[in-house]
Design an enzyme around this catalytic site. Structure first.
Site, PDB file in Angstrom:
ATOM      1  N   GLU A  74      -5.639   7.331  -0.447  1.00 54.15           N
ATOM      2  CA  GLU A  74      -5.623   6.059   0.289  1.00 54.15           C
ATOM      3  C   GLU A  74      -6.285   4.951  -0.525  1.00 54.15           C
ATOM      4  OE1 GLU A  74      -3.889   5.369   3.003  1.00 54.15           O
ATOM      5  OE2 GLU A  74      -3.256   7.432   2.676  1.00 54.15           O
ATOM      6  N   HIS A 110       0.844  -1.200   0.000  1.00 60.81           N
ATOM      7  CA  HIS A 110       0.000   0.000   0.000  1.00 60.81           C
ATOM      8  C   HIS A 110       0.887   1.261   0.000  1.00 60.81           C
ATOM      9  CE1 HIS A 110      -3.074   2.853   1.642  1.00 60.81           C
ATOM     10  NE2 HIS A 110      -2.020   3.309   2.270  1.00 60.81           N
ATOM     11  N   GLU A 111       1.908   1.270   0.879  1.00 57.89           N
ATOM     12  CA  GLU A 111       2.799   2.441   0.960  1.00 57.89           C
ATOM     13  C   GLU A 111       3.516   2.671  -0.376  1.00 57.89           C
ATOM     14  OE1 GLU A 111       2.904   4.615   3.363  1.00 57.89           O
ATOM     15  OE2 GLU A 111       1.419   3.410   4.421  1.00 57.89           O
ATOM     16  N   HIS A 124       1.556   4.571  -2.792  1.00 54.86           N
ATOM     17  CA  HIS A 124       1.700   6.032  -2.647  1.00 54.86           C
ATOM     18  C   HIS A 124       2.891   6.520  -3.457  1.00 54.86           C
ATOM     19  CE1 HIS A 124      -1.418   6.702   0.250  1.00 54.86           C
ATOM     20  NE2 HIS A 124      -0.871   5.972   1.201  1.00 54.86           N
ATOM     21  N   ASP A 167      -4.547   1.536  -1.885  1.00 49.57           N
ATOM     22  CA  ASP A 167      -5.117   0.213  -1.605  1.00 49.57           C
ATOM     23  C   ASP A 167      -5.327  -0.553  -2.914  1.00 49.57           C
ATOM     24  OD1 ASP A 167      -5.153   0.466   1.109  1.00 49.57           O
ATOM     25  OD2 ASP A 167      -7.295   0.886   1.292  1.00 49.57           O
TER      26      ASP A 167
END
Ligand code: ZN
EC number: 3.4.24.84
Length: 492
Positions: free
Chosen positions: A420, A336-337, A340, A424
């Site tokens: 976010e 997930h990070e 980003h 995801d």
């Protein structure tokens, strides 16, 4: 455009505008709005109205203990909400004491007027037309500091004084939050020594950062002149951007280590090879993997990466996350990070914050050297400048625009929530096993953070810059149903 703004700036100087009443009404209005949305959230925290775990969460929290954890979440959220509402009232009271003209008469009526005035000669002195405010008192007090001989120096002394005062006033609130509220629900890990050290470091750091920024902004306004509104905005934006570009790489090396210890993740940790191969697979320019001692203060957990755009990035994992999740779950969180990273969200956030600053600054400059605004709060054209102190104009303009800030808060939360969901979805695109582990990891983190309650949508949009667990799990299921989780799909 510039002519239109200047015309507006002139009109806002109308001496018949009662800025003090307007500003206090605005403060009350924002307070009332926040109480209203707090009120909307209350039913979700009631075990009578919402007695069982929301259905979306049930498949992820099959253990019989989960219903109990859900009720604990409700109790924790209820205490946090009550605390926030109480603090909101205290903050409103502080604003009234600072900005209304009843503070001095109240002290006199209580028979304390002369006692206070003999101890503090600036108290109640020199107000224009009897509308002396505590704000004016603090400004005069700062003028008495050694060396406060120019408006700039007096302004910096004033900022230092207000920061110090703010820290002192926040001490009991912070103490209660850590040692009563968080303690009661089992999250507080801070010792009193760490708490005191944090407060001192926080104060010194605020002063070290605020004073040069404020000095730069005031210098720019002074140099351009209050009439050149658009040029002021442009120069201040350039100044703030330069400052941010210095702070992004400086933060992890200079500031974060003041509060936490970072140790390299041991190479024999089961998480290490998973993170390394994930980074390789995604062409993430991985530097080092750090473990941060988040457990020093709290048992809440997290992970993030840092580094300038185009340079090596370093990953930070909280020790609490490593303790509480399986290596595969930590890997899914990092996927997930890295989402980003892949979508350049750092740049999106930087741009959003610049836009927000530009908008706020443009509105603030409308009130520069507004004698009517300053006179409402007891300021006469000062001995130092004809228009009155710029820093006070900026502070009052910011308060006048606080409803605008509330609207901006909805918008910026909307942006961060969107990011976010995108991150995801990125993890889902890596394959179904990532989606499954991410869902499991999110559910277990939220379970351990006691964040399993339902949320009112307006309350959530205003207060949460991340979607809630239920919203994220629903979105993840939606992305899986759309076929985004087909293993081996290439279009990342
Ligand atoms: Zn995220």
């Amino acid at each position: 455009m510039a002519a239109l703004l200047q015309d507006l700036q002139q009109r806002l100087q109308d001496p018949t505008i009662d800025y003090q009443t307007i500003l206090l009404c605005i403060a009350l209005g924002v307070g009332a709005f926040e109480s209203y949305i707090g009120h909307r959230q209350k039913p979700f925290l009631s075990p009578l109205l919402h007695p069982t775990l929301p259905s979306t969460l049930k498949p992820f929290l099959p253990s019989p203990d989960s219903e109990q954890t859900y009720r604990k979440s409700q109790a924790y959220s209820k205490d946090k909400l009550a605390y926030a509402s109480f603090i909101g009232r205290i903050d409103l009271l502080e604003s009234f004491l600072l900005l209304s003209s009843i503070t001095a008469p109240v002290f006199v009526a209580l028979g304390l007027g002369s006692a206070v005035q003999s101890a503090f000669p600036w108290f109640g002195a020199g107000g224009e037309k009897g509308n002396w405010t505590l704000l004016k008192g603090f400004w005069d007090l700062a003028g008495g500091f050694p060396g406060a001989t120019t408006e700039l120096r007096q302004s910096l002394a004033f900022v230092a004084l207000m920061t110090l005062l703010g820290t002192v006033l926040s001490l009991p609130k912070e103490y209660y939050k850590n040692f009563v509220l968080e303690e009661k629900h089992g999250f507080n890990k801070t010792t009193r020594a760490t708490f005191i050290a944090d407060q001192i470091k926080g104060l010194v750091l605020s002063l070290a950062l605020e004073i040069p920024i404020i000095a730069g902004i005031l210098k720019i306004i002074d140099w351009v002149g209050a009439a050149g509104m658009l040029r002021i905005v442009a120069w201040i934006m350039a100044f703030i951007l330069a400052f941010q570009l210095i702070m992004i790489p400086a933060y992890p090396y200079l500031i974060a280590p003041l509060f936490n210890t970072f140790t390299p993740l041991p190479e024999d940790s089961p998480v290490f090879p998973l993170v390394k191969s994930l980074a390789q697979k995604l062409n993430f320019p991985l530097g080092r993997i750090w473990v941060m001692d988040g457990s020093k203060r709290s048992s809440h957990s997290n992970a993030f990466f840092f580094g300038l755009p185009g340079m090596t990035k370093h990953i930070v994992i909280y020790d609490t996350l490593l303790e509480k999740s399986t290596p595969e779950e930590v890997e899914a969180i990092l996927a997930h990070e890295l989402g980003h990273y892949a979508y350049a969200h750092v740049l999106v956030l930087l741009l959003t914050s610049l836009l927000q600053t530009a908008f706020s600054l443009s509105t603030f400059t409308l009130f520069l050297s507004n004698a009517s605004l300053l006179a409402s709060f007891g300021f006469s054209p000062s001995r130092l400048s004809s228009g009155g102190p710029t820093i006070i104009s900026l502070l009052l303009a910011a308060s006048l625009f606080s409803p605008m800030s509330s609207v901006l808060q909805f918008l910026t939360n909307g942006v961060t929530r969107k990011l976010e969901y995108q991150a995801d979805e990125f993890a889902v695109k890596l394959g179904e096993s990532y989606a499954k582990n991410l869902k499991g990891a999110l559910a277990s983190i939220h379970e351990k953070n006691l964040a399993l309650t339902g949320t009112d949508w307006i309350y959530s949009a205003y207060h949460n810059n991340h979607p809630t667990l239920i919203e994220r799990l629903d979105a993840l299921d939606g992305a899986l149903a759309d076929g985004k989780g087909k293993e081996g799909k290439k279009d990342l």
